[in-house]
Design a protein around this motif. Structure first.
Motif, PDB file in Angstrom:
ATOM      1  N   HIS A 365     -40.982 -91.454  69.520  1.00 28.29           N
ATOM      2  CA  HIS A 365     -40.580 -92.739  68.981  1.00 28.29           C
ATOM      3  C   HIS A 365     -41.812 -93.616  68.754  1.00 28.29           C
ATOM      4  O   HIS A 365     -42.854 -93.430  69.395  1.00 28.29           O
ATOM      5  N   PRO A 366     -41.722 -94.572  67.818  1.00 26.10           N
ATOM      6  CA  PRO A 366     -42.872 -95.452  67.578  1.00 26.10           C
ATOM      7  C   PRO A 366     -43.204 -96.257  68.824  1.00 26.10           C
ATOM      8  O   PRO A 366     -42.348 -96.522  69.674  1.00 26.10           O
ATOM      9  N   SER A 367     -44.458 -96.636  68.920  1.00 33.38           N
ATOM     10  CA  SER A 367     -44.904 -97.389  70.088  1.00 33.38           C
ATOM     11  C   SER A 367     -44.190 -98.733  70.159  1.00 33.38           C
ATOM     12  O   SER A 367     -43.740 -99.288  69.151  1.00 33.38           O
ATOM     13  N   ALA A 368     -44.099 -99.253  71.376  1.00 33.50           N
ATOM     14  CA  ALA A 368     -43.405-100.532  71.581  1.00 33.50           C
ATOM     15  C   ALA A 368     -44.113-101.671  70.853  1.00 33.50           C
ATOM     16  O   ALA A 368     -43.464-102.577  70.311  1.00 33.50           O
ATOM     17  N   THR A 369     -45.442-101.625  70.818  1.00 31.28           N
ATOM     18  CA  THR A 369     -46.193-102.684  70.121  1.00 31.28           C
ATOM     19  C   THR A 369     -45.877-102.688  68.634  1.00 31.28           C
ATOM     20  O   THR A 369     -45.635-103.747  68.035  1.00 31.28           O
ATOM     21  N   LEU A 370     -45.874-101.498  68.028  1.00 34.02           N
ATOM     22  CA  LEU A 370     -45.559-101.404  66.610  1.00 34.02           C
ATOM     23  C   LEU A 370     -44.134-101.848  66.337  1.00 34.02           C
ATOM     24  O   LEU A 370     -43.872-102.563  65.358  1.00 34.02           O
ATOM     25  N   LEU A 377     -41.742-109.083  61.686  1.00 36.67           N
ATOM     26  CA  LEU A 377     -42.031-109.197  60.258  1.00 36.67           C
ATOM     27  C   LEU A 377     -40.897-108.689  59.380  1.00 36.67           C
ATOM     28  O   LEU A 377     -40.992-108.749  58.145  1.00 36.67           O
ATOM     29  N   GLY A 378     -39.838-108.187  59.970  1.00 38.66           N
ATOM     30  CA  GLY A 378     -38.705-107.731  59.182  1.00 38.66           C
ATOM     31  C   GLY A 378     -38.947-106.405  58.489  1.00 38.66           C
ATOM     32  O   GLY A 378     -38.404-106.182  57.396  1.00 38.66           O
ATOM     33  N   VAL A 379     -39.740-105.522  59.102  1.00 34.85           N
ATOM     34  CA  VAL A 379     -39.993-104.189  58.538  1.00 34.85           C
ATOM     35  C   VAL A 379     -39.250-103.167  59.398  1.00 34.85           C
ATOM     36  O   VAL A 379     -39.694-102.846  60.512  1.00 34.85           O
ATOM     37  N   PRO A 380     -38.126-102.655  58.939  1.00 37.21           N
ATOM     38  CA  PRO A 380     -37.381-101.665  59.745  1.00 37.21           C
ATOM     39  C   PRO A 380     -38.132-100.341  59.831  1.00 37.21           C
ATOM     40  O   PRO A 380     -38.781 -99.911  58.876  1.00 37.21           O
ATOM     41  N   ILE A 381     -38.032 -99.708  60.986  1.00 36.83           N
ATOM     42  CA  ILE A 381     -38.676 -98.412  61.223  1.00 36.83           C
ATOM     43  C   ILE A 381     -37.605 -97.405  61.611  1.00 36.83           C
ATOM     44  O   ILE A 381     -36.786 -97.662  62.499  1.00 36.83           O
TER      45      ILE A 381
END
Length: 394
Positions: A365-370, A377-381
């Motif tokens: 999974h992506p890092s917690a910071t990212l 910023l409203g960028v869904p991952i």
């Protein structure tokens, strides 16, 4: 018998020295056999016609039937021929197709085999070689080669139940914050007729009920354009599972494009930089967003051919190709690695007026910071590592 001509010369020399008529008879007989075999082979080889028939487009998992027709159009039979078709290992398994046969005058023979499209790609079928010669094996074997043809195997397309991409315009025909356009397929109500309204907007049923002219009010909407940005830089995918990750990234891109065109009826495009076996060089692809089915097939064809490449800057590709899009378009970024330069580029695109979604094809999974920065910023991952996760994408 590659030394048959020197053998004839030696035999003729012995006959001339000994002056034995029987030896001359043998020499004449062998020479007649040699001349007849040579003439026969030349005549039969020139009259062979070879045709290969198959469907040159298929999807992953399909089976393609190939029919090779060999026709002897001459008046002489072909005593023997060895037919061999070179096939890629991705589409077939040993033993490879090889057969020995003979053809009578005017006879046609069909050789059939099946290709198993186990993985996407751009594959050569052939070359096909035919070796033939005389019946006694006196002459060297004559070889005929038929040029290869190619088959394109499209990537697997996973049906998506729902696709939640961010947008600054509606997903299909949702409300837009800024009423730039109106969607005539979605009526939100009626209002009194005003001077200048088009007669096409008159709601005749409501007008008859109310006794006064009423016109339709449409929901404000703008059509969404989506550009799929596929990262095929070798260094952006882990070395241990690079093949699995990149193939899944292509499946994700193909599935999203198929869903947008067939289910939503909206335009979608593709940009990537990769090695193209058709061009035999590294190339940058940009297919502007369109909604036609033919455009979807062109997009899938590119996804079928592209392979990993090196020495590319995915961030630079995103910045460059975004300048060719209209304001408010959605960029769906598919890559195998999260990084600060990539996220900075996504922020830049967001501030430039684009909606951005990041799809990470990786086992973790992506890092917690990212994730925190993306949420602010409203960028869904989205993270995908198995096709089953893509099928259950809600």
């Amino acid at each position: 018998m590659q030394n048959f001509v020197p053998f004839l010369l030696i035999l003729f020399l012995i006959a001339a020295i000994l002056r034995v008529d029987f030896f001359f008879t043998i020499v004449y007989l062998f020479f007649a056999v040699y001349a007849l075999s040579r003439l026969w082979t030349q005549r039969t080889v020139g009259k062979l016609e070879v045709e290969r028939r198959f469907t040159d487009h298929a999807f992953s998992g399909d089976q393609v039937a190939v029919d090779v027709s060999v026709h002897n159009t001459g008046g002489l039979p072909v005593p023997w021929m060895a037919v061999h078709e070179s096939l890629p290992v991705e589409l077939t398994a040993p033993p490879f197709h090889r057969q020995v046969l003979s053809l009578g005058r005017g006879e046609r023979c069909h050789l059939r085999y099946t290709l198993h499209c186990r993985r996407r790609g751009y594959y050569p079928i052939g070359p096909l070689t035919i070796q033939t010669g005389d019946l006694l094996g006196i002459l060297r074997q004559t070889q005929i080669e038929v040029a290869p043809e190619h088959v394109i195997v499209y990537p697997r397309v996973v049906p998506l139940q729902r696709l939640d991409l961010p947008t600054r315009s509606p997903l299909v025909a949702l409300r837009a914050r800024t009423p730039l356009f109106e969607d005539p397929t979605r009526i939100m109500g009626v209002r009194d007729y005003q001077r200048g309204d088009s007669p096409r907007r008159i709601h005749w049923t409501a007008t008859a009920s109310a006794g006064r002219l009423l016109v339709k009010q449409y929901q404000p909407a703008i059509a969404r354009e989506t550009l799929i940005c596929l990262d095929l830089n070798r260094e952006d995918y882990g070395q241990r599972q690079r093949y699995t990750a990149t193939e899944l990234a292509v499946v994700v891109a193909a599935s999203i494009a198929n869903h947008i065109v067939t289910r939503e009826g909206l335009p979608v495009g593709l940009t990537t930089e990769a090695w193209d076996p058709l061009l035999e060089e590294q190339a940058r692809f940009l297919l502007p967003p369109r909604s036609e089915r033919a455009h979807l097939m062109s997009l899938l064809e590119v996804l079928a051919r592209v392979q990993l490449t090196e020495r590319t800057s995915f961030e630079q590709i995103l910045r460059h190709e975004s300048t060719k899009l209209s304001w408010g378009a959605t960029l769906t970024v598919i890559t195998g690695r999260e990084s600060e330069p990539l996220f900075d580029t996504l922020v830049y695109l967001r501030r430039a007026g684009f909606a951005v979604a990041l799809i990470l094809v990786q086992p973790t999974h992506p890092s917690a910071t990212l994730q925190q920065r993306a949420d602010l910023l409203g960028v869904p991952i989205h993270r995908v590592w198995k096709e089953q996760e893509l099928e259950a994408w809600q």
